[in-house]
Write a protein that holds these residues in place. Structure first.
Motif, PDB file in Angstrom:
ATOM      1  N   GLY A 134     -33.558  -3.605  35.439  1.00 16.65           N
ATOM      2  CA  GLY A 134     -33.925  -2.529  34.654  1.00 16.65           C
ATOM      3  C   GLY A 134     -32.691  -1.796  33.921  1.00 16.65           C
ATOM      4  O   GLY A 134     -31.667  -1.954  34.246  1.00 16.65           O
ATOM      5  N   LYS A 135     -33.180  -0.679  33.307  1.00 13.53           N
ATOM      6  CA  LYS A 135     -32.100   0.021  32.736  1.00 13.53           C
ATOM      7  C   LYS A 135     -32.307   1.447  32.856  1.00 13.53           C
ATOM      8  O   LYS A 135     -31.417   2.111  33.287  1.00 13.53           O
ATOM      9  N   SER A 139     -40.554   1.169  34.851  1.00 12.11           N
ATOM     10  CA  SER A 139     -41.507   0.547  33.766  1.00 12.11           C
ATOM     11  C   SER A 139     -40.406  -0.678  33.097  1.00 12.11           C
ATOM     12  O   SER A 139     -41.058  -1.762  32.672  1.00 12.11           O
ATOM     13  N   ASP A 140     -39.247  -0.455  33.237  1.00 10.91           N
ATOM     14  CA  ASP A 140     -38.391  -1.755  32.649  1.00 10.91           C
ATOM     15  C   ASP A 140     -38.432  -2.810  33.230  1.00 10.91           C
ATOM     16  O   ASP A 140     -38.331  -3.839  32.864  1.00 10.91           O
ATOM     17  N   PHE A 144     -40.414  -6.427  32.204  1.00  8.48           N
ATOM     18  CA  PHE A 144     -39.581  -7.485  31.805  1.00  8.48           C
ATOM     19  C   PHE A 144     -39.975  -8.915  31.246  1.00  8.48           C
ATOM     20  O   PHE A 144     -39.262  -8.936  30.039  1.00  8.48           O
ATOM     21  N   GLU A 148     -45.162  -5.486  26.822  1.00  5.48           N
ATOM     22  CA  GLU A 148     -44.750  -4.179  27.068  1.00  5.48           C
ATOM     23  C   GLU A 148     -45.775  -3.121  27.042  1.00  5.48           C
ATOM     24  O   GLU A 148     -45.831  -2.132  27.968  1.00  5.48           O
ATOM     25  N   ARG A 152     -46.371  -0.879  30.358  1.00  5.60           N
ATOM     26  CA  ARG A 152     -45.551   0.290  30.242  1.00  5.60           C
ATOM     27  C   ARG A 152     -46.596   1.524  30.488  1.00  5.60           C
ATOM     28  O   ARG A 152     -46.069   2.288  31.042  1.00  5.60           O
ATOM     29  N   HIS A 403     -39.395   7.785  27.554  1.00  7.32           N
ATOM     30  CA  HIS A 403     -38.802   6.416  27.310  1.00  7.32           C
ATOM     31  C   HIS A 403     -39.858   5.344  27.080  1.00  7.32           C
ATOM     32  O   HIS A 403     -39.872   4.533  26.498  1.00  7.32           O
ATOM     33  N   ASP A 404     -41.007   5.643  27.910  1.00 11.35           N
ATOM     34  CA  ASP A 404     -41.971   4.720  28.101  1.00 11.35           C
ATOM     35  C   ASP A 404     -43.054   4.674  27.175  1.00 11.35           C
ATOM     36  O   ASP A 404     -43.311   3.890  26.166  1.00 11.35           O
ATOM     37  N   ASN A 408     -41.157   3.400  23.541  1.00 13.91           N
ATOM     38  CA  ASN A 408     -41.687   1.742  23.781  1.00 13.91           C
ATOM     39  C   ASN A 408     -43.286   1.547  23.502  1.00 13.91           C
ATOM     40  O   ASN A 408     -43.606   0.382  22.954  1.00 13.91           O
TER      41      ASN A 408
END
Length: 569
Positions: A134-135, A139-140, A144, A148, A152, A403-404, A408
């Protein structure tokens, strides 16, 4: 509202059990406003001033999304371990477990041990692979190699459910604590918490939140250590002396001849289904809590992530031992001390009642051991505990939104760090307002079921998808999404239909459709089953591609090749 009716007493007992079960949610009942506690207010203001100064410093270091979400990966393993311990050692743990020991003895130790059993799973199964894959957040990892958008979205929504219910519980707990300890108005207390939470997250991001948690952990461990030391000193540092004297004191306070029963298991073994469900939730829920998992991305590599868990486990284990001693110390020092007893309420209920409620056992013990000044310190620490946990929860909720969902799902990765940071700021403000409004609305409601709900969602929705995505080659997007939804809806549904909510909180009927309070025993295996079944029956080209991508993911999870590096602060 005074807890005097049988129904209210039942709610209070349920609250205590659930608040100890779900470590980050202090459901303290409805406290009566007390006289203004100036030592507590002064010490709390010192803590707030110091942490706001740290936030100002952190704001100058927070320039990017990586800085905001994960402090740029620049936190050391030891610092992160202490911050995780700060996240984990909540006001409910400190006040709730000591109160449970004060009320029923040995059962409190069983709950303390229950909180520890989740950490080997995090250490050996989750921490290293999580950091390598992850980052920023949970969810990352689960997206993976899977598609997504749906994965996510599911992970973000389940994370937000956990965060939302924890936030409500924290805000109500903070308001009740301040009303009781500081003598301030409840609504003012909730707004103060909301504003401070906003400041920590909005300006300082993860760096400020981490240091707030570290400071709070040191304060809590120091105060609890002093209390436990004074208790042990009074019994010549002998556990057997402490237990013998506690049995005598308990018998006198409760006017019973079989007080030795507090040294054996009690209510926890009455319903083996609930006990087993509680054990499963405590074991696996820890590995699915978004605000705990997010902390592993603040270190530079998997080695530091492992170190974080080892350090956190040591501090947390020590802390729960202290709460057990503090609980027995409360029996020794305050159970027969009229200064701390609510005589009128005790006469009405026929049970031993402390001023402000039995959840205040540790607070009263601090006054008995160190006077007003030490009680002021412990009171300030209890509130600082809530602030630190609220900041971590808010940050994990903000990452799910900005972020999610925004970066994304809606923008499909076509966004800039600047625009994502802007959305993060708006999300922080939105979550703060949301938490303050609901904290005020739910003032007189029992919020224990929200905490249980959050913990169950983590165990039933997040954990199965997370662990299968990392360890099982056959998991597909279809399996992950259906399994996650079943776990999420199953946990929510079973808790709403349980006695703790259906009867005790909502008062819909005299009997609950679901006779069990813990959903993990039913919803978690069902989530795993759905993940497996809908994955193995998925014959699509996309599913085949996802299975083939597992080998590359496995290498990355083991070696860390390609992970984002740390940034210096």
């Amino acid at each position: 509202m005074k807890l005097t009716s049988p129904k209210a007493i039942l709610i209070a007992i349920t609250s205590l059990c659930f608040s100890t079960m779900a470590f980050a949610g202090p459901d303290l009942g409805v406290a009566e406003q007390q006289a203004t506690n100036w030592p507590a207010i002064i010490m709390f203001m010192i803590f707030v001033g110091f942490t706001l100064a740290i936030t100002k410093w952190a704001a100058g270091q927070t320039q990017s999304t990586a800085d905001f979400y994960t402090a740029g990966g620049g936190i050391s393993g030891f610092q992160n371990g202490l911050a995780i311990a700060g996240d984990y050692m909540s006001a409910a743990s400190f006040l709730g477990i000591s109160a449970l020991v004060f009320s029923s003895g040995f059962d409190g130790l069983l709950y303390s041990l229950g909180f520890m059993v989740g950490w080997p799973i995090v250490l050996f199964l989750i921490a290293e692979r999580l950091r390598n894959l992850g980052k920023f957040n949970l969810s990352d990892v689960v997206s993976f190699r899977l598609e997504e958008k749906p994965v996510r979205t599911l992970a973000a929504l389940s994370s937000l459910v956990v965060v939302a219910f924890y936030l409500i519980a924290q805000m109500v707990g903070a308001g009740q604590l301040i009303k009781l300890l500081f003598g301030l108005n409840y609504n003012i207390a909730v707004v103060v918490v909301g504003l401070l939470m906003t400041a920590y997250v909005l300006f300082g991001g993860m760096l400020a939140t981490t240091w707030v948690q570290i400071i709070k952990a040191v304060m809590l461990l120091s105060g609890a250590t002093f209390m436990a030391f004074m208790v042990m000193k009074s019994v010549d540092f002998s556990f057997s002396n402490m237990f013998d004297q506690a049995i005598v004191a308990y018998g006198q306070a409760h006017n019973v001849t079989d007080a030795v029963k507090i040294m054996g298991p009690g209510k926890l073994t009455e319903n083996p289904i609930d006990a087993l469900s509680l054990g499963l939730a405590l074991m696996f829920g820890t590995a699915g809590l978004p605000h705990i998992l997010m902390r592993f991305f603040t270190v530079k590599d998997a080695k530091e992530a492992r170190k974080s868990v080892v350090v956190a486990t040591g501090f947390i284990g020590y802390f729960y031992l202290l709460t057990f001693i503090i609980g027995f110390g409360a029996i020794l020092f305050i159970a027969n001390n009229p200064q701390f007893l609510d005589v009128a309420k005790s006469a009405l209920t026929g049970q031993l009642e402390l001023t402000g409620g039995n959840n205040m056992a540790a607070i009263h013990l601090s006054e008995a051991l160190g006077g007003d000044l030490f009680m002021g310190f412990i009171s300030a620490v209890a509130f600082a505990t809530i602030l630190a946990v609220v900041a971590g929860l808010t940050l994990s909720g903000v990452s799910a939104i900005s972020h999610d969902l925004y970066a994304n799902v809606f923008k499909k990765g076509q966004t800039t760090p600047e625009s994502e940071m802007k959305v993060s700021r708006y999300a922080t403000l939105g979550l703060a307002v949301f938490a303050m409004i609901l904290g005020i609305l739910f003032e007189k409601q029992n919020v224990a079921f929200m905490v249980g709900l959050a913990f169950s969602v983590a165990a039933c929705a997040n954990f199965p998808v997370l662990v299968l995505s990392m360890f099982w080659k056959g998991l597909t997007t279809r399996g992950a999404v259906i399994g996650g939804i079943v776990g999420l809806v199953g946990a929510v549904g079973l808790i709403i239909l349980s006695k703790a909510v259906w009867v005790d909180t909502l008062g819909i009927s005299e009997t609950a459709p679901n006779p069990f309070n813990g959903p993990a025993l039913f919803a978690m295996p069902l989530s795993f089953l759905c993940c497996w079944f809908f994955s193995v029956t998925d014959k699509s080209a996309r599913a085949e591609k996802e299975r083939k991508a597992f080998d590359a993911q496995f290498v990355r999870s083991q070696t860390g090749i390609g992970i984002s590096g740390a940034s210096d602060h």
